[in-house]
Design a protein around this motif. Structure first.
Motif, short mmCIF file in Angstrom:
data_model
loop_
_atom_site.label_atom_id
_atom_site.label_comp_id
_atom_site.label_asym_id
_atom_site.label_seq_id
_atom_site.Cartn_x
_atom_site.Cartn_y
_atom_site.Cartn_z
N UNK A 45 40.09 -57.58 -8.11
CA UNK A 45 40.53 -57.98 -9.43
C UNK A 45 41.78 -57.21 -9.81
N UNK A 46 42.84 -57.92 -10.14
CA UNK A 46 44.04 -57.30 -10.69
C UNK A 46 43.95 -57.59 -12.18
N UNK A 47 43.64 -56.56 -12.94
CA UNK A 47 43.31 -56.75 -14.35
C UNK A 47 44.44 -56.24 -15.23
N UNK A 48 45.08 -57.15 -15.92
CA UNK A 48 46.17 -56.82 -16.83
C UNK A 48 45.64 -56.78 -18.26
N UNK A 81 41.83 -62.11 -7.58
CA UNK A 81 41.91 -62.74 -8.89
C UNK A 81 42.80 -61.89 -9.79
N UNK A 82 43.73 -62.54 -10.49
CA UNK A 82 44.52 -61.87 -11.52
C UNK A 82 44.01 -62.39 -12.85
N UNK A 83 43.67 -61.44 -13.73
CA UNK A 83 42.94 -61.80 -14.94
C UNK A 83 43.27 -60.82 -16.05
N UNK A 84 43.06 -61.21 -17.28
CA UNK A 84 43.23 -60.29 -18.41
C UNK A 84 41.95 -59.47 -18.57
N UNK A 85 42.07 -58.33 -19.24
CA UNK A 85 40.90 -57.48 -19.48
C UNK A 85 39.85 -58.25 -20.29
N UNK A 86 40.29 -59.04 -21.24
CA UNK A 86 39.35 -59.80 -22.05
C UNK A 86 38.54 -60.78 -21.19
N UNK A 93 34.15 -56.47 -9.47
CA UNK A 93 34.95 -56.66 -8.25
C UNK A 93 34.73 -55.46 -7.35
N UNK A 94 34.79 -55.68 -6.03
CA UNK A 94 34.71 -54.56 -5.09
C UNK A 94 35.85 -53.59 -5.36
N UNK A 95 37.03 -54.13 -5.59
CA UNK A 95 38.22 -53.31 -5.84
C UNK A 95 38.94 -53.84 -7.06
N UNK A 96 39.50 -52.90 -7.84
CA UNK A 96 40.27 -53.27 -9.03
C UNK A 96 41.59 -52.52 -9.03
N UNK A 97 42.67 -53.25 -9.35
CA UNK A 97 43.99 -52.67 -9.59
C UNK A 97 44.34 -52.98 -11.04
N UNK A 98 44.71 -51.93 -11.77
CA UNK A 98 45.13 -52.12 -13.16
C UNK A 98 46.59 -51.68 -13.26
N UNK A 116 39.02 -49.60 -21.00
CA UNK A 116 37.65 -49.26 -20.61
C UNK A 116 36.98 -50.45 -19.92
N UNK A 117 37.12 -51.62 -20.50
CA UNK A 117 36.56 -52.83 -19.88
C UNK A 117 37.13 -52.99 -18.47
N UNK A 118 38.45 -52.84 -18.33
CA UNK A 118 39.10 -53.04 -17.04
C UNK A 118 38.61 -52.05 -15.99
N UNK A 119 38.56 -50.76 -16.32
CA UNK A 119 38.18 -49.76 -15.31
C UNK A 119 36.72 -49.87 -14.91
N UNK A 120 35.89 -50.37 -15.79
CA UNK A 120 34.46 -50.47 -15.47
C UNK A 120 34.11 -51.73 -14.68
N UNK A 121 35.10 -52.51 -14.29
CA UNK A 121 34.85 -53.70 -13.46
C UNK A 121 34.82 -53.34 -11.98
N UNK A 122 35.27 -52.15 -11.60
CA UNK A 122 35.39 -51.76 -10.18
C UNK A 122 34.05 -51.26 -9.64
N UNK A 123 33.65 -51.79 -8.52
CA UNK A 123 32.42 -51.33 -7.85
C UNK A 123 32.71 -50.20 -6.86
N UNK A 124 33.81 -50.29 -6.10
CA UNK A 124 34.03 -49.33 -5.01
C UNK A 124 35.40 -48.65 -5.02
N UNK A 125 36.44 -49.36 -5.45
CA UNK A 125 37.79 -48.77 -5.42
C UNK A 125 38.54 -49.16 -6.69
N UNK A 126 39.17 -48.15 -7.31
CA UNK A 126 39.92 -48.37 -8.55
C UNK A 126 41.28 -47.70 -8.43
#
Length: 139
Positions: A45-48, A81-86, A93-98, A116-126
């Motif tokens: 997840x690439x969360x903007x 997936x590129x998505x907004x924090x909302x 997601x296994x991995x998240x890039x913010x 906070x919502x964005x960072x807590x979506x990562x399961x393994x790598x942030x």
């Protein structure tokens, strides 16, 4: 409830990466995507912060197999997936890039909640990235 099973989150420590400018930051995000594609992870997840930033990021990356999800999307897809924090609320997601976690983009209490919502979506790598001299004070 004895039927509940806790979710163990294993992985690397989160990384905060600083870049001199937006071009370097975008290049590094592309490299992170290549690293993800070579990994065993199934979702990135690439969360903007906002939907408009997510759309702009999708346009700038120009990488095949990246899916931009907006409030108008009718289905969730696996992979990148590129998505907004909302929109990311409730997803994992296994991995998240913010990207763009600078002090100009994330500075208010609402921004703090979205981060906070964005960072807590990562399961393994942030990985959090920003360009300029100061990251958000919420890190």
């Amino acid at each position: 409830n004895t039927d509940l099973e806790p979710v163990a989150r294993h992985g690397e420590k989160p990384k905060v990466l600083q870049f001199n400018n937006e071009k370097e930051e975008l290049s590094a995000i592309k490299e992170l995507i290549v690293t993800y594609q070579a990994s065993a992870y199934k979702s990135l997840g690439i969360i903007c912060k906002t939907e408009s930033q997510a759309r702009e990021m999708a346009d700038k990356l120009q990488i095949p197999d990246i899916n931009f999800l907006s409030s108008q999307s009718s289905a969730f897809v696996q992979g990148i997936v590129i998505i907004s924090a909302h929109m990311a609320k409730g997803l994992e997601f296994d991995e998240v890039i913010i990207p763009q976690v600078d002090d100009r983009n994330y500075h208010s209490e609402i921004d703090r909640s979205m981060l906070y919502v964005a960072v807590t979506r990562a399961m393994h790598r942030l990985t959090l990235t920003y360009s300029g001299t100061k990251h958000t004070p919420f890190i």
